[in-house]
Design an enzyme around this catalytic site. Structure first.
Site, mmCIF file in Angstrom:
data_model
loop_
_atom_site.group_PDB
_atom_site.id
_atom_site.type_symbol
_atom_site.label_atom_id
_atom_site.label_comp_id
_atom_site.label_asym_id
_atom_site.label_seq_id
_atom_site.Cartn_x
_atom_site.Cartn_y
_atom_site.Cartn_z
ATOM 1 N N SER A 22 11.567 -4.072 -10.933
ATOM 2 C CA SER A 22 10.553 -3.016 -11.086
ATOM 3 C C SER A 22 10.548 -2.481 -12.520
ATOM 4 O O SER A 22 9.487 -2.261 -13.109
ATOM 5 C CB SER A 22 10.867 -1.854 -10.138
ATOM 6 O OG SER A 22 10.720 -2.255 -8.812
ATOM 7 N N ARG A 121 -2.156 -10.553 0.782
ATOM 8 C CA ARG A 121 -1.640 -9.173 0.812
ATOM 9 C C ARG A 121 -2.752 -8.140 0.562
ATOM 10 O O ARG A 121 -3.667 -8.383 -0.200
ATOM 11 C CB ARG A 121 -0.488 -9.049 -0.191
ATOM 12 C CG ARG A 121 0.643 -10.004 0.201
ATOM 13 C CD ARG A 121 1.823 -9.896 -0.708
ATOM 14 N NE ARG A 121 2.438 -8.593 -0.629
ATOM 15 C CZ ARG A 121 3.415 -8.206 -1.434
ATOM 16 N NH1 ARG A 121 3.854 -9.015 -2.389
ATOM 17 N NH2 ARG A 121 3.956 -7.021 -1.308
ATOM 18 N N SER A 165 3.944 4.045 -1.082
ATOM 19 C CA SER A 165 4.016 2.848 -1.916
ATOM 20 C C SER A 165 4.109 3.212 -3.394
ATOM 21 O O SER A 165 3.221 3.875 -3.939
ATOM 22 C CB SER A 165 2.769 1.980 -1.684
ATOM 23 O OG SER A 165 2.642 1.042 -2.742
ATOM 24 N N GLN A 167 3.943 1.040 -5.714
ATOM 25 C CA GLN A 167 2.965 0.219 -6.439
ATOM 26 C C GLN A 167 1.626 0.945 -6.510
ATOM 27 O O GLN A 167 0.997 1.002 -7.572
ATOM 28 C CB GLN A 167 2.812 -1.149 -5.754
ATOM 29 C CG GLN A 167 4.068 -1.990 -5.864
ATOM 30 C CD GLN A 167 3.952 -3.333 -5.173
ATOM 31 O OE1 GLN A 167 2.985 -3.604 -4.473
ATOM 32 N NE2 GLN A 167 4.956 -4.173 -5.357
ATOM 33 N N ASP A 313 13.050 -2.980 0.243
ATOM 34 C CA ASP A 313 13.260 -4.407 -0.057
ATOM 35 C C ASP A 313 14.569 -4.935 0.539
ATOM 36 O O ASP A 313 14.797 -6.146 0.542
ATOM 37 C CB ASP A 313 13.251 -4.629 -1.572
ATOM 38 C CG ASP A 313 11.859 -4.397 -2.157
ATOM 39 O OD1 ASP A 313 10.871 -4.531 -1.415
ATOM 40 O OD2 ASP A 313 11.771 -4.080 -3.353
ATOM 41 N N LYS A 340 4.608 -7.658 3.230
ATOM 42 C CA LYS A 340 5.376 -8.064 2.042
ATOM 43 C C LYS A 340 5.087 -9.554 1.757
ATOM 44 O O LYS A 340 4.141 -10.110 2.291
ATOM 45 C CB LYS A 340 6.862 -7.793 2.260
ATOM 46 C CG LYS A 340 7.195 -6.299 2.305
ATOM 47 C CD LYS A 340 6.956 -5.662 0.956
ATOM 48 C CE LYS A 340 7.170 -4.163 0.991
ATOM 49 N NZ LYS A 340 6.761 -3.519 -0.253
ATOM 50 N N ARG A 344 7.826 -9.710 7.002
ATOM 51 C CA ARG A 344 9.296 -9.726 7.031
ATOM 52 C C ARG A 344 9.881 -9.279 8.368
ATOM 53 O O ARG A 344 11.082 -9.460 8.583
ATOM 54 C CB ARG A 344 9.871 -8.896 5.872
ATOM 55 C CG ARG A 344 9.752 -9.618 4.544
ATOM 56 C CD ARG A 344 10.492 -8.919 3.420
ATOM 57 N NE ARG A 344 10.321 -9.664 2.181
ATOM 58 C CZ ARG A 344 10.390 -9.139 0.960
ATOM 59 N NH1 ARG A 344 10.648 -7.855 0.819
ATOM 60 N NH2 ARG A 344 10.225 -9.902 -0.104
HETATM 61 C C1 S3P Z 1 7.796 -2.071 -6.039
HETATM 62 C C2 S3P Z 1 7.471 -1.277 -4.970
HETATM 63 C C3 S3P Z 1 7.690 -1.680 -3.574
HETATM 64 C C4 S3P Z 1 8.657 -2.847 -3.466
HETATM 65 C C5 S3P Z 1 8.371 -3.927 -4.465
HETATM 66 C C6 S3P Z 1 8.424 -3.391 -5.874
HETATM 67 C C7 S3P Z 1 7.531 -1.584 -7.400
HETATM 68 O O1 S3P Z 1 6.462 -2.092 -3.030
HETATM 69 O O2 S3P Z 1 8.635 -3.363 -2.163
HETATM 70 O O3 S3P Z 1 9.304 -4.982 -4.339
HETATM 71 O O4 S3P Z 1 8.064 -2.146 -8.376
HETATM 72 O O5 S3P Z 1 6.792 -0.596 -7.525
HETATM 73 P P1 S3P Z 1 5.458 -1.045 -2.312
HETATM 74 O O6 S3P Z 1 5.011 -0.086 -3.336
HETATM 75 O O7 S3P Z 1 4.322 -1.877 -1.807
HETATM 76 O O8 S3P Z 1 6.262 -0.424 -1.214
#
Ligand code: S3P
Length: 431
Positions: A22, A121, A165, A167, A313, A340, A344
């Site tokens: 990340s 996704r 989330s 992300q 994760d 994911k 999963r």
């Molecule tokens: C991440 C956020 C998570 C995680 C992913 C990396 C990130 O996803 O599962 O491996 O770097 O912001 P989500 O935001 O979809 O939960």
């Protein structure tokens, strides 16, 4: 195809785990949006982070890479150039979703494409809230890639998130940085905050109130920085779990990121009664530590919705720990696992059953009957193209009674290209 050997004498030694995925993505992105050079060390060289580097090169940013050292020559927050071809996101959900927030505020149109898994996704979770900021992302009729991001001058907004989330949150923060006034983003549950921490380091004005309300002031003058990427707790987690479940083991993982939004797996191990010692080490940036783990007798655990973001994760590994515990464990509130790299819940249940573990699939999690000894039903394991499922299979196979075979093992390169080499340093054998 990999052949995996059980381990009888335990795993021993010390490892420096690879850089955090990340944080590696964000260092390239924020470096590219800053003025002047950003020098990144201990960068994760996995496939996902290469997708981020290649995307910014296609947007006109000069990036030099020498293994784990990356030098980004930032172009400033409005310095990106229209790419001449669609941007290839590979397998990387993080690249895709964060880029949507960045590209929404440009003055050009760009296209994003991805591999088969990424094309399945959900992306409306980003495109819909981006509309609140005046963003325009056109998706396929299924709400997936390929996507067209049509750049606009963005405006400020107050947005209450409907999914937990990081992300999505990060995409909205990148949009808010390019807006015409201050914005507020309210999280459903607190999620990893690397974007906020790093943007502050680069000079942005971002406040977090009550862990969940993020106030972003736009048009900051971001200045390039030196970023030392800490070890990825999500990668360390595979060996933490291996150390706990494989008899006669004693492993130390060094310089691991201990940001509390990420360390749910450490809390799970502690709650299950694992022999684990966490020692913080001084750090200029995010908290860091060395973690020692020894073979442990594990109690069952129950985890629910509020626990999920900090262990999202690592849930395949929580299921594996539960399969070794003395009794029944339950994971609920984890429906995000369905979207994911693979579903999963399905892939974890399928793979654990191959080891003879009794698992009940729930819509939002699973119930696992733990026991000391397993009885394998087949030797044929599969990552289904999902890096974390592949590594969970490898760790589980260390406990098996015979050689196991792993199909689609190359998926592991997405986040941990040195995984098999690190396993062999600790005494594991694969071919
Ligand atoms: C991440 C956020 C998570 C995680 C992913 C990396 C990130 O996803 O599962 O491996 O770097 O912001 P989500 O935001 O979809 O939960």
């Amino acid at each position: 195809m990999k052949t995996l050997h059980p381990v009888t004498k335990g795993l021993h030694g010390r490892l420096i785990v690879p850089g955090d995925k990340s944080i590696s993505h964000r260092a390239v992105m924020i470096g590219a949006l800053s003025d002047g050079p950003t020098e990144i060390s201990h960068f994760l060289t996995g496939d996902d982070c290469e997708s981020t580097i290649n995307a910014f090169r296609a947007l006109g940013v000069q990036i030099e890479q020498d293994g784990e050292r990356v030098l980004v020559h930032g172009k400033g927050i409005s310095g990106l150039k229209k790419p001449t071809h669609p941007l290839a996101m590979g397998n990387s959900g993080t690249t895709t979703r964060l880029m949507m927030g960045i590209l929404a505020g440009t003055n050009f149109t760009s296209e994003l494409i991805g591999d088969q898994s990424l094309q399945r996704r959900p992306m409306e979770r980003v495109s819909i809230p981006l509309q609140m900021f005046g963003g325009e992302v056109v998706l396929s009729p299924h709400g997936t890639l390929p996507a067209k991001v049509i750049g606009h001058q963005l405006h400020h907004a107050n947005y209450q998130m409907t999914v937990a989330s990081a992300q999505v949150k990060s995409a909205l923060i990148f949009a808010a940085l390019q807006a015409d006034g201050p914005s507020t983003i309210i999280e459903k549950l607190p999620t990893r905050d690397h974007t906020e921490i790093m943007l502050r380091q680069f000079g942005a004005d971002i406040k977090t109130v009550d862990h969940q309300r993020i106030i972003v002031r736009p048009q900051p003058h971001l200045r390039g920085q030196a970023v030392e990427v800490p070890g990825d707790v999500s990668s360390a987690a595979f060996f933490l779990v291996a150390g706990a479940i494989i008899p006669h083991s004693d492993i130390t993982l060094e310089h691991v990121n201990l940001n509390p939004t990420r360390t749910g797996i450490i809390r799970v191990l502690q709650k299950m009664g694992a022999r684990i010692v966490v020692e913080e080490v001084p750090s200029a940036g995010e908290p860091l530590g060395n973690i020692r783990i020894m073979t442990s007798e594990l109690s069952p655990i129950e985890i629910g919705a509020a626990d999920i973001p900090s262990v999202i994760d690592e849930l395949p590994l929580v299921a594996l720990l539960a399969a070794c515990a003395g009794g029944q464990s339950k994971i609920t509130g984890a429906q995000e696992l369905r979207v994911k790299e693979t579903d999963r819940i399905k892939t974890v249940v399928t793979e654990l059953r191959k080891f003879g573990v009794t698992v009940t699939e729930l819509a939002d999690g699973m119930i696992i009957e733990g026991r000391q000894e397993w009885a394998e039903e087949t030797v044929k394991l599969d990552s289904y193209g999902d890096h974390r499922i592949g590594m969970m299979d490898v760790i589980a196979s260390l406990k098996a009674h015979q050689e196991m075979l792993l199909a689609n093992d190359q998926a592991i390169n997405v986040s941990y290209p040195g995984f098999f080499a690190d396993l062999s340093l600790l005494g594991g054998k694969t071919k």
